[in-house]
Design a protein around this motif. Structure first.
Motif, short mmCIF file in Angstrom:
data_model
loop_
_atom_site.label_atom_id
_atom_site.label_comp_id
_atom_site.label_asym_id
_atom_site.label_seq_id
_atom_site.Cartn_x
_atom_site.Cartn_y
_atom_site.Cartn_z
N LEU A 5 2.42 -0.08 -2.00
CA LEU A 5 1.45 -0.91 -2.72
C LEU A 5 1.43 -2.33 -2.17
CD1 LEU A 5 1.99 0.24 -6.41
CD2 LEU A 5 -0.10 0.52 -5.04
N ALA A 6 2.61 -2.87 -1.87
CA ALA A 6 2.69 -4.23 -1.32
C ALA A 6 1.98 -4.31 0.03
CB ALA A 6 4.15 -4.66 -1.19
N LYS A 7 2.17 -3.29 0.87
CA LYS A 7 1.51 -3.27 2.18
C LYS A 7 0.00 -3.14 2.00
CE LYS A 7 1.27 -0.92 6.63
NZ LYS A 7 0.06 -1.59 6.91
N ARG A 8 -0.42 -2.26 1.09
CA ARG A 8 -1.86 -2.07 0.85
C ARG A 8 -2.49 -3.36 0.33
NH1 ARG A 8 -3.12 2.72 -2.87
NH2 ARG A 8 -4.64 1.46 -3.92
N LEU A 9 -1.79 -4.06 -0.54
CA LEU A 9 -2.30 -5.33 -1.06
C LEU A 9 -2.42 -6.36 0.07
CD1 LEU A 9 -3.19 -7.15 -3.39
CD2 LEU A 9 -0.77 -7.70 -3.76
N LYS A 10 -1.40 -6.45 0.89
CA LYS A 10 -1.42 -7.39 2.02
C LYS A 10 -2.59 -7.08 2.95
CE LYS A 10 1.29 -8.89 5.99
NZ LYS A 10 2.46 -8.63 6.82
N LEU A 158 -9.12 0.66 1.34
CA LEU A 158 -7.81 0.11 0.96
C LEU A 158 -7.70 -0.13 -0.55
CD1 LEU A 158 -7.33 -2.52 3.81
CD2 LEU A 158 -5.96 -0.45 3.45
N ALA A 159 -8.80 -0.57 -1.15
CA ALA A 159 -8.77 -0.92 -2.58
C ALA A 159 -10.03 -0.39 -3.24
CB ALA A 159 -8.67 -2.43 -2.72
N ILE A 166 -4.79 -3.04 -7.42
CA ILE A 166 -3.56 -2.94 -6.62
C ILE A 166 -2.52 -3.92 -7.17
CG2 ILE A 166 -2.53 -3.25 -4.34
CD1 ILE A 166 -5.20 -2.49 -3.10
N GLN A 167 -2.95 -5.12 -7.50
CA GLN A 167 -2.03 -6.12 -8.03
C GLN A 167 -1.40 -5.64 -9.34
OE1 GLN A 167 -4.90 -9.33 -7.97
NE2 GLN A 167 -3.87 -10.32 -6.22
N ALA A 173 4.89 -1.35 -10.83
CA ALA A 173 5.98 -0.78 -10.02
C ALA A 173 7.18 -1.72 -10.01
CB ALA A 173 5.49 -0.51 -8.59
N ALA A 174 6.93 -3.02 -9.94
CA ALA A 174 8.03 -3.99 -9.97
C ALA A 174 8.74 -3.95 -11.32
CB ALA A 174 7.50 -5.40 -9.69
#
Length: 195
Positions: A5-10, A158-159, A166-167, A173-174
């Motif tokens: 998720l972090a990679k997709r957000l970036k 991606l989104a 995504i955020q 997830a965090a």
């Protein structure tokens, strides 16, 4: 899941920034197909009227046997065919002056001037110097429009539900990771724990 998720957000944020920059480039390009069509039509109208003007008028063929030359505005005329589009006066050294008036054969230079003014106004409004520049600017706009379309497609891939989704998923997830952290590490950053 968190790392993905972090990679997709970036990646989505990078594509959104690229899209915003490309959209700004597109907004700065004033040429489009409709404007090009108007410029091409005005150019064709001007070219046609100019050709009609040149084909009209009276033709004066000059050839000389001596050194004396016919003058127009004080300048000698070459021994060739000259087209007279409007009334004009010529000096004939040693003889006097001659006025040629093409009469009904005179070209309508006002129409030519009007067509040129219209063409120049369209070119100026579009921010280009001439017809070839207008065509090049239109091609560039089409290229940038293609880039925007590709970037929007990539961003949607991606989104699909937007960057906010995504955020939200990343925050959830965090929170799950934080909930499963042993109590002695509960103050640690979840990003540090998953690496």
């Amino acid at each position: 899941k968190h790392d993905a998720l972090a990679k997709r957000l970036k990646d989505a944020l990078a594509k959104r920034a690229e899209l915003e920059q490309t959209d700004a480039t597109l907004a700065a390009l004033r040429m489009d197909l409709a404007t090009l069509d108007r410029i091409e039509a005005a150019h064709e109208r001007y070219r046609k009227l100019q050709a009609e003007a040149v084909s009209g008028g009276v033709r004066m063929q000059l050839s000389y046997e001596g050194s004396t030359r016919v003058l127009r505005n004080g300048q000698p005329l070459e021994p060739e065919t000259h087209t007279i589009l409007a009334p004009d006066m010529f000096d004939l050294p040693g003889i006097g002056r001659m006025t040629l008036d093409p009469g009904s054969a005179a070209a309508d230079t006002d129409k030519v001037d009007g067509a040129l003014t219209e063409l120049n106004g369209l070119l100026e409004k579009a921010g280009v110097a001439d017809l070839s520049s207008a065509r090049a600017a239109t091609r560039r706009r089409q290229e940038v429009q293609g880039e925007v379309k590709v970037l929007k497609s990539v961003l949607h891939t991606l989104a699909p539900d937007g960057i906010g989704a995504i955020q939200t998923a990343l925050a959830e997830a965090a929170a799950v990771i934080q909930a499963h952290v042993p109590t002695e590490q509960s103050g640690a950053d979840p990003e540090t724990l998953i690496r």
